[in-house]
Design an enzyme around this catalytic site. Structure first.
Site, PDB file in Angstrom:
ATOM      1  N   LEU A  41       0.101  16.973 -14.367  1.00 37.37           N
ATOM      2  CA  LEU A  41       0.741  17.494 -13.156  1.00 37.37           C
ATOM      3  C   LEU A  41       1.839  16.548 -12.671  1.00 37.37           C
ATOM      4  O   LEU A  41       2.910  16.981 -12.239  1.00 37.37           O
ATOM      5  CB  LEU A  41      -0.309  17.707 -12.049  1.00 37.37           C
ATOM      6  CG  LEU A  41       0.235  18.326 -10.761  1.00 37.37           C
ATOM      7  CD1 LEU A  41       0.847  19.697 -11.016  1.00 37.37           C
ATOM      8  CD2 LEU A  41      -0.875  18.436  -9.707  1.00 37.37           C
ATOM      9  N   ILE A  56       7.980  -9.093   4.041  1.00 37.95           N
ATOM     10  CA  ILE A  56       6.537  -8.903   3.939  1.00 37.95           C
ATOM     11  C   ILE A  56       5.986  -9.355   2.582  1.00 37.95           C
ATOM     12  O   ILE A  56       4.792  -9.500   2.398  1.00 37.95           O
ATOM     13  CB  ILE A  56       6.189  -7.427   4.237  1.00 37.95           C
ATOM     14  CG1 ILE A  56       6.727  -7.011   5.604  1.00 37.95           C
ATOM     15  CG2 ILE A  56       4.697  -7.173   4.182  1.00 37.95           C
ATOM     16  CD1 ILE A  56       6.272  -7.880   6.758  1.00 37.95           C
ATOM     17  N   TRP A  61      -9.503  -0.501  -2.062  1.00 32.81           N
ATOM     18  CA  TRP A  61      -8.726   0.126  -3.121  1.00 32.81           C
ATOM     19  C   TRP A  61      -9.324  -0.098  -4.497  1.00 32.81           C
ATOM     20  O   TRP A  61      -8.652   0.023  -5.520  1.00 32.81           O
ATOM     21  CB  TRP A  61      -7.259  -0.332  -3.035  1.00 32.81           C
ATOM     22  CG  TRP A  61      -6.618   0.111  -1.751  1.00 32.81           C
ATOM     23  CD1 TRP A  61      -7.123   1.041  -0.867  1.00 32.81           C
ATOM     24  CD2 TRP A  61      -5.381  -0.330  -1.189  1.00 32.81           C
ATOM     25  NE1 TRP A  61      -6.272   1.185   0.210  1.00 32.81           N
ATOM     26  CE2 TRP A  61      -5.201   0.365   0.031  1.00 32.81           C
ATOM     27  CE3 TRP A  61      -4.409  -1.242  -1.589  1.00 32.81           C
ATOM     28  CZ2 TRP A  61      -4.088   0.172   0.849  1.00 32.81           C
ATOM     29  CZ3 TRP A  61      -3.286  -1.442  -0.782  1.00 32.81           C
ATOM     30  CH2 TRP A  61      -3.139  -0.735   0.428  1.00 32.81           C
ATOM     31  N   HIS A  69       9.958   2.677   4.626  1.00 36.99           N
ATOM     32  CA  HIS A  69       9.481   3.842   3.873  1.00 36.99           C
ATOM     33  C   HIS A  69      10.574   4.891   3.713  1.00 36.99           C
ATOM     34  O   HIS A  69      10.423   5.842   2.975  1.00 36.99           O
ATOM     35  CB  HIS A  69       8.245   4.437   4.553  1.00 36.99           C
ATOM     36  CG  HIS A  69       7.128   3.445   4.618  1.00 36.99           C
ATOM     37  ND1 HIS A  69       6.937   2.652   5.733  1.00 36.99           N
ATOM     38  CD2 HIS A  69       6.215   3.068   3.713  1.00 36.99           C
ATOM     39  CE1 HIS A  69       5.915   1.837   5.499  1.00 36.99           C
ATOM     40  NE2 HIS A  69       5.461   2.070   4.287  1.00 36.99           N
TER      41      HIS A  69
HETATM   42  N1  GLN Z   1       2.751  -8.187   0.426  1.00 37.90           N
HETATM   43  C1  GLN Z   1       2.714  -6.803   0.099  1.00 37.90           C
HETATM   44  C2  GLN Z   1       4.105  -6.302  -0.259  1.00 37.90           C
HETATM   45  O1  GLN Z   1       5.034  -6.758   0.326  1.00 37.90           O
HETATM   46  C3  GLN Z   1       2.166  -5.965   1.233  1.00 37.90           C
HETATM   47  C4  GLN Z   1       2.133  -4.503   0.892  1.00 37.90           C
HETATM   48  C5  GLN Z   1       1.454  -3.612   1.911  1.00 37.90           C
HETATM   49  O2  GLN Z   1       1.362  -3.896   3.055  1.00 37.90           O
HETATM   50  N2  GLN Z   1       0.997  -2.490   1.507  1.00 37.90           N
HETATM   51  O3  GLN Z   1       4.289  -5.448  -1.096  1.00 37.90           O
HETATM   52 ZN    ZN Z   2       2.680  -2.885   4.615  1.00 37.51          ZN
END
Ligand code: GLN
Ligand code: ZN
Length: 766
Positions: free
Chosen positions: A22, A430, A560, A693
Site C-alpha cells: 500500500l 532540537i 516506540w 512540520h
Molecule cells: N532529537 C530528535 C530530533 O531532533 C528529537 C525528535 C523528536 O522530538 N521527535 O530529531
Molecule cells: Zn520533537
C-alpha cells in the site's frame, strides 16, 4: 432471527500489506507514477488477500471496511459527509478530495493529525461544527462488503461508532464558543441510522461499531448519551445486528450503559481492561447477547498464553449466552507476519506472534471454548537465563535516593553558565539536521555490507563536520552533531543496547503511507559500550561552541518499542534509564557540557483513566531522573517534548527537573508558557518559535513576533530560542533560511531587552 456472530474474529487487520504494497502504491500515486486504476487494483488485492487469509485460517467472523487508503477515522468522517468546505472548494474528485484532507494541497493545509489513543498510530481529526451537514455516504463499506461477498466471504463491516467519532473530532474554526462536536450526537445518530439501513438493504448481517473513547473517563452525560444513541440505533426496524467494540482499556460505567441497550454483541478488551469481567458478572443475566472477548493482545507481539486465556473465556461462558473470542483491538498495531522474520534469533522468534499468528491463536481459542482446552499448545517457556542481567539488577537495587538527586536548580544554572558563557536568548536546534541522500546512501551501503565500518565512520564524520560548519555560519549558540547516524531515534538505541532485537520486516502503520519498525525489547537491558559518545565528542572537537549530546529518553524508547510483558513497564524503564545514565556520564567525561534527553512520547503512554495517571507519571519521571542525575550540576540537562497536548502532564514536566525544556509551542502561540508557569516551572524553556512540520519557511518578523510573545511571559534569562522539533524531515533549502531568521530574530529581541539584563554576560542567570 439474527445470524449467529461466530465463535472467533479479529477487530481489524493490518492494511499496509505483507510487503508494504500500500505504501508503494500510495506514494506512487501521489508522485504521479501510479494511476488511479492501478492504485485501486492494489487496494482490491490487499483486501482480498486479507479476507482470504482470515477465512482460510478458520475465523468464523471476518471483518471488512478495516482497509483504508489513509486512515479509518477519515473514512468514518467521509462516510457521514463531514468534508470541510475548504476541501470541497478545491473541486477535486472524491479520491483526491480524500487525499487533500489527509495530506493538504499547495493551497490548503490538511486536517490536523493526532495519536489514536495511547498508540503510535495517528488519525486525522475530523472537523465538525454546528452547521456541518451530515449525510450518510455508505459507498465504501458497501463496496467492500460486495467485493468480499463476490469471493463467497460474508463480512462484518467495521465503522468508528458515532459517539467516538464526535469525541475525536474538533469544532470547525467558525463554531461558537462552547460548542463541541459531541453536541451533534443526535444528528449523527440519524446519519448512522441511514448507514445501517443501507447496509441492511445490501444484506449485511452484522456491523461492528467501535467506541474506544469510552475506555477513558467520561462524564455521566457522555455515558447517558452513549446509552441513548445505541437505544436509538438498536430499536431501528431495518438494520444489521450490532456489535459494539471498545478497546485499549476497560469500559467501566459504559458497560452497563451499553448492556441497557438492544445491541446484540459487546466487545471487551480483556487484556487491557480485565476488570470488565467482574463488571459483567455484576450486571446479571444478559440473555440473547454475545460477548466478544478480546483475549489475544492486539498491541504487543508476544504469544498468548492460550490456556490462561481459555480460562478467562470459560468464566465468560457462565455469564453470557454466547461467547466469541477476538483480539483485544485491531491488529493494525502489530506487524503482519512472523514468517517473514527468517533471521530473527530463534529464542525470541519462538515467543512471538504477529498479526497472522494472532489470528491462529484466536481460532484455537474459539475452538477450545467449544471443545475444551486439551488441544491448546502450552505457553511459551520462561525467558532463557541469558536474557537476565544480574549485574544490571544489582546496580539498580543498590541505587539510593541521593544518587538520583541533583543540586538546587539556581546553583546548577550558575555552574552551567560559568562553563557555557551563553548570551541571553541562546539559539539552538532540537538535534537532527536534514537527512541528505548521501547520508541515507551511506547507511544503506553500510547495512548491506558494501561499506565497511571505517568507511562508514568517515562519511558520518564528514557529515557531522559539515553540519557543525553550517551552524557556525548561521551563528547558532549551542550546536548539535545533527544525528546523521540515526535511522530513527528509538531504533538507533535499540540496535546498540543489549536486550533488544530489530525485525527485518516488522512494519507497523504510523499514519497514511508512513510505517515504523518498532524494536522488540525482550530481556534485561544493558549497554555494551558507549553509543553516541564518539559522534558527539567528534563534533565538539570541531568547535569552541558547546555541542549538545543527544539521547532518547527511557519512556520514549519504551513507547516506540514492543516491550516484554513479563515485568512491569516501570522496571524495564529503570533498566533503560540506567543504560542512558551511563551514556550521559560518558558524554560528560568526553567534554560534552549539555546532554539533551528527548521524551516526545511522555504524554503518549498516559493511561486512559485518570486514576492511573499518577502511578504512570511517577515511574516515568523517576526513569528520566535516573537517566539524567548521574552528571555533575555543572553539566546541563535539556529535554525536548512534542507531539501532544501537555495539559495533563505539566506537573510531570516540572518534575523531570531538566535545566532546559524545549517544547512544541509555535502552533499554540506560546500558550504553553503560561501553562508551565502555572505549575511552578521556573527553569529554562525553549518554546518552539516556528513549526518545522510544515515546509513553510518563517521569516525574521514572524519569529521575532513569536519571541516577543515569549519574552512577555518568561524572564529573558530563562528563555531559549529553537525550532519546535528536529529538522530531519526538512530540506536544507528550508532549514537554512529558517534558522537564519531565527538567529536574526534572537538578535533583534536581545537588543530590545532592558539594559539591566546585559545581552552578553551571564549576570543573574538563574
Ligand atoms: N532529537 C530528535 C530530533 O531532533 C528529537 C525528535 C523528536 O522530538 N521527535 O530529531
Ligand atoms: Zn520533537
Amino acid at each position: 432471527m439474527t445470524t449467529p456472530f461466530g465463535t472467533s474474529t479479529v477487530l481489524g487487520y493490518p492494511r499496509i500489506g505483507p510487503h508494504r504494497e500500500l505504501k508503494s502504491a500510495l506514494e506512487g500515486y501521489w508522485a504521479g507514477r501510479v494511476d488511479a486504476a492501478a492504485l485501486d487494483t492494489v487496494a482490491d488485492d490487499l483486501r482480498e488477500q486479507t479476507w482470504r487469509t482470515l477465512r482460510d485460517a478458520g475465523l468464523s467472523a471476518v471483518p471488512s471496511n478495516t482497509f483504508s487508503l489513509y486512515d479509518h477515522v477519515l473514512d468514518a468522517a467521509v462516510a457521514v459527509d463531514a468534508v470541510p468546505q475548504r476541501f470541497r472548494r478545491l473541486g477535486l474528485d472524491e479520491r483526491d478530495t480524500y487525499f487533500a484532507m489527509a495530506r493538504g494541497t499547495a493551497q490548503e493545509p490538511p486536517l490536523e493529525m493526532t495519536k489514536w489513543f495511547d498508540t503510535n498510530y495517528h488519525y486525522l481529526v475530523p472537523e465538525i461544527g454546528p452547521e456541518t451537514v451530515l449525510t450518510a455516504r455508505p459507498g465504501k463499506p458497501l463496496k467492500e462488503y460486495a467485493q468480499a461477498e463476490a469471493l463467497g466471504i460474508t463480512t462484518r463491516p467495521v465503522l468508528v461508532g458515532p459517539a467516538t467519532l464526535l469525541l475525536l473530532a474538533k469544532p470547525t474554526d467558525d463554531a461558537p464558543e462552547g460548542f463541541t462536536p459531541f453536541d451533534r450526537l443526535d444528528d449523527l445518530v440519524d446519519v448512522y441510522a441511514d448507514l445501517l439501513g443501507a447496509l441492511a438493504d445490501a444484506g449485511v448481517p452484522w456491523v461492528q461499531l467501535d467506541e474506544p473513547a469510552y475506555v477513558a473517563d467520561r462524564t455521566d452525560a457522555e455515558t447517558d448519551a452513549l446509552r441513548a444513541a445505541y437505544t436509538r440505533l438498536g430499536t431501528l426496524t431495518r438494520r444489521p445486528a450490532l456489535f459494539v467494540a471498545a478497546y485499549f482499556g476497560e469500559l467501566g460505567e459504559a458497560l452497563p450503559a451499553l448492556l441497557d441497550t438492544p445491541v446484540e454483541a459487546v466487545g471487551l478488551d480483556l487484556v487491557a481492561g480485565p476488570a470488565d469481567l467482574d463488571r459483567l458478572a455484576g450486571y446479571g443475566p444478559i440473555p440473547g447477547r454475545t460477548v466478544v472477548a478480546g483475549l489475544v493482545d492486539g498491541r504487543n507481539v508476544w504469544r498468548t498464553d492460550l490456556r490462561a486465556a481459555a480460562a478467562v473465556g470459560a468464566t465468560l461462558t457462565g455469564l453470557a449466552d454466547t461467547v466469541a473470542v477476538a483480539t483485544s483491538c485491531s491488529l493494525l498495531h502489530v506487524p503482519v507476519d512472523l514468517a517473514a522474520e527468517t533471521d530473527l534469533d530463534p529464542q525470541v522468534r519462538d515467543r512471538l506472534a504477529f498479526a497472522r499468528q494472532k489470528v491462529d491463536e484466536v481460532v484455537l481459542l474459539g475452538r477450545a471454548l467449544r471443545d475444551g482446552v486439551a488441544a491448546l499448545p502450552a505457553a511459551a517457556p520462561p525467558a532463557p537465563a541469558g536474557w537476565r542481567d544480574d549485574a544490571v539488577r544489582a546496580r539498580l537495587d543498590a541505587l539510593r535516593p541521593e544518587h538520583t538527586r541533583r543540586g538546587p536548580h539556581p546553583d546548577r544554572a550558575a555552574a552551567q553558565q560559568a562553563r557555557l558563557g551563553l548570551p541571553l536568548l541562546p539559539t539552538t536546534t532540537i538535534g537532527s539536521f536534514p537527512q541528505t541522500d548521501e547520508v541515507r546512501r551511506a547507511r544503506a551501503e553500510h547495512r548491506a555490507g558494501r561499506l565497511d565500518d571505517a568507511g562508514y565512520a568517515d562519511r558520518m564524520r564528514a557529515e557531522i563536520a559539515r553540519v557543525v560548519a553550517e551552524q557556525e555560519t548561521l551563528g547558532l549558540d549551542v550546536l548539535v552533531h545533527g544525528e546523521p547516524e540515526r535511522n530513527d531515534m528509538v531504533q538507533y538505541f535499540a540496535e546498540h543496547l543489549d536486550g533488544f532485537v530489530a525485525t527485518a520486516h516488522g512494519w507497523v502503520q504510523s499514519y497514511g503511507s508512513r510505517c515504523v519498525r518498532p524494536p522488540i525489547l525482550h530481556g534485561d537491558v544493558s549497554r555494551r559500550a558507549p553509543v553516541t559518545v564518539g559522534w558527539s565528542s567528534y563534533a565538539q572537537t570541531l568547535t569552541d561552541r558547546p555541542v549538545k549530546g543527544m539521547l532518547t529518553g527511557p519512556v520514549t524508547i519504551l513507547a516506540w518499542s514492543f516491550v516484554r510483558a513479563d515485568q512491569p513497564l516501570s522496571e524495564t524503564a529503570r533498566q533503560v534509564a540506567l543504560a542512558l545514565r551511563d551514556e550521559a556520564r560518558d558524554l560528560e567525561a568526553a567534554g560534552i557540557r549539555i546532554v539533551q534527553v528527548d521524551e516526545p512520547a511522555l504524554r503518549e503512554l498516559l493511561p486512559p483513566r485518570r486514576r492511573d495517571h499518577e502511578s504512570y507519571l511517577d515511574w516515568a519521571v523517576a526513569a528520566f531522573r535516573l537517566a539524567t542525575s548521574g552528571v555533575a550540576d555543572a553539566t546541563a540537562i535539556h529535554t525536548h517534548l512534542c507531539y501532544s497536548e501537555f495539559g495533563e502532564v505539566l506537573p510531570a514536566i516540572e518534575a523531570l527537573d531538566a535545566d532546559v525544556t524545549s517544547i512544541e509551542a509555535s502552533r499554540s502561540r506560546m500558550e504553553i508558557l503560561d501553562d508551565l508557569a502555572t505549575v511552578g516551572y521556573t527553569r529554562g524553556v525553549g518554546p518552539g518559535v516556528y513549526d518545522i512540520h510544515s515546509p513553510r519557511v518563517p521569516d525574521h518578523d514572524e519569529v521575532t513576533a513569536a519571541l516577543r510573545r515569549a519574552v512577555a511571559v518568561v524572564p529573558a534569562d530563562r528563555l531559549w530560542v529553537n525550532p519546535d522539533c528536529g529538522l530531519k524531515t526538512r530540506s536544507y533549502d528550508q532549514v537554512r533560511p529558517a534558522l537564519a531568521a531565527l538567529v536574526r530574530a534572537a538578535r533583534t529581541v536581545r537588543a530590545e531587552l532592558p539594559s539591566t539584563a546585559p545581552a552578553d554576560t551571564a549576570a543573574g542567570r538563574a
